[in-house]
Motif scaffolding. Structure first.
Motif, PDB file in Angstrom:
ATOM      1  N   ARG A 174       0.860  -1.151   0.649  1.00  0.00           N
ATOM      2  CA  ARG A 174      -0.349   0.271  -0.242  1.00  0.00           C
ATOM      3  C   ARG A 174       0.875   1.248   0.271  1.00  0.00           C
ATOM      4  N   LEU A 175       1.734   1.562   1.032  1.00  0.00           N
ATOM      5  CA  LEU A 175       3.397   1.999   0.799  1.00  0.00           C
ATOM      6  C   LEU A 175       3.988   2.225  -0.427  1.00  0.00           C
ATOM      7  N   LYS A 176       3.834   1.456  -1.216  1.00  0.00           N
ATOM      8  CA  LYS A 176       4.770   1.655  -2.417  1.00  0.00           C
ATOM      9  C   LYS A 176       3.396   2.410  -3.275  1.00  0.00           C
ATOM     10  N   GLN A 177       2.388   1.709  -3.622  1.00  0.00           N
ATOM     11  CA  GLN A 177       0.939   2.260  -4.823  1.00  0.00           C
ATOM     12  C   GLN A 177       0.887   3.465  -3.503  1.00  0.00           C
ATOM     13  N   ALA A 178       1.207   3.523  -3.015  1.00  0.00           N
ATOM     14  CA  ALA A 178       0.382   5.229  -2.304  1.00  0.00           C
ATOM     15  C   ALA A 178       1.568   5.794  -2.775  1.00  0.00           C
ATOM     16  N   LYS A 179       2.957   6.007  -2.769  1.00  0.00           N
ATOM     17  CA  LYS A 179       3.637   6.484  -3.714  1.00  0.00           C
ATOM     18  C   LYS A 179       4.078   6.377  -4.802  1.00  0.00           C
ATOM     19  N   GLU A 180       3.800   6.054  -5.956  1.00  0.00           N
ATOM     20  CA  GLU A 180       3.714   5.744  -7.107  1.00  0.00           C
ATOM     21  C   GLU A 180       1.827   6.587  -7.472  1.00  0.00           C
ATOM     22  N   GLU A 181       1.368   6.789  -6.391  1.00  0.00           N
ATOM     23  CA  GLU A 181       0.523   7.848  -7.512  1.00  0.00           C
ATOM     24  C   GLU A 181      -0.055   8.920  -6.767  1.00  0.00           C
ATOM     25  N   ALA A 182       1.459   8.963  -5.399  1.00  0.00           N
ATOM     26  CA  ALA A 182       1.652  10.412  -5.428  1.00  0.00           C
ATOM     27  C   ALA A 182       2.552  10.874  -6.888  1.00  0.00           C
ATOM     28  N   GLU A 183       3.122  10.123  -6.913  1.00  0.00           N
ATOM     29  CA  GLU A 183       4.262  10.306  -7.905  1.00  0.00           C
ATOM     30  C   GLU A 183       3.805  10.957  -9.357  1.00  0.00           C
ATOM     31  N   ARG A 184       2.655  10.089  -9.347  1.00  0.00           N
ATOM     32  CA  ARG A 184       1.759  10.260 -11.090  1.00  0.00           C
ATOM     33  C   ARG A 184       1.220  11.528 -10.711  1.00  0.00           C
ATOM     34  N   GLU A 185       0.106  12.099  -9.422  1.00  0.00           N
ATOM     35  CA  GLU A 185      -0.196  13.434  -9.275  1.00  0.00           C
ATOM     36  C   GLU A 185       1.088  14.381  -9.475  1.00  0.00           C
ATOM     37  N   ALA A 186       1.707  13.864  -8.687  1.00  0.00           N
ATOM     38  CA  ALA A 186       2.646  15.194  -8.930  1.00  0.00           C
ATOM     39  C   ALA A 186       3.451  15.245 -10.708  1.00  0.00           C
ATOM     40  N   ALA A 187       3.665  14.490 -11.237  1.00  0.00           N
ATOM     41  CA  ALA A 187       4.157  14.110 -12.487  1.00  0.00           C
ATOM     42  C   ALA A 187       2.880  15.195 -13.482  1.00  0.00           C
ATOM     43  N   GLN A 188       1.376  14.787 -12.999  1.00  0.00           N
ATOM     44  CA  GLN A 188       0.764  15.608 -13.470  1.00  0.00           C
ATOM     45  C   GLN A 188       0.123  17.205 -13.158  1.00  0.00           C
ATOM     46  N   TYR A 189       0.078  17.343 -11.789  1.00  0.00           N
ATOM     47  CA  TYR A 189       0.252  18.728 -11.834  1.00  0.00           C
ATOM     48  C   TYR A 189       1.506  19.691 -12.275  1.00  0.00           C
TER      49      TYR A 189
END
Length: 110
Positions: free
Chosen positions: A34-49
């Motif tokens: 879950r932590l890895k998944q959350a980190k990947e989602e956060a990185e994706r969102e940061a890249a989109q932003y």
């Protein structure tokens, strides 16, 4: 007290302890996933932003550059108009200036 009953109880405790370890181990693995998944989602969102903000910045630059280009064009037109007016004014007084210069050059003071 039956000696086998005591051993059976110990065996049950060992089995329960092993099951508890498996449950804890599985919980840790799930938490790590879950932590890895959350980190990947956060990185994706940061890249989109970041991409969105870069697009907004480029759009802003192009809008400002476009208005700057129109300002340059307007200033060029104003400059050309002023140059034409100066040339027109100079051509009107050209003969008077030449006559005045000739008068001062040809007059000799004694």
């Amino acid at each position: 007290m039956d000696p086998f009953k005591g051993q059976g109880g110990i065996q049950m405790l060992l089995t329960a302890e092993q099951e508890a370890q498996h449950i804890v181990s599985n919980a840790r693995n799930l938490r790590t996933q879950r932590l890895k998944q959350a980190k990947e989602e956060a990185e994706r969102e940061a890249a989109q932003y970041r991409t969105h903000m870069e697009e907004e910045y480029q759009k802003s630059i192009s809008e400002n550059t476009g208005s700057s280009g129109s300002n340059v064009k307007r200033l060029d037109q104003e400059t050309e108009a002023k140059i034409r007016n100066l040339k027109k004014s100079a051509s009107k007084v050209n003969t008077e200036v030449v006559d005045m210069l000739l008068k001062y050059i040809t007059n000799i003071k004694t």
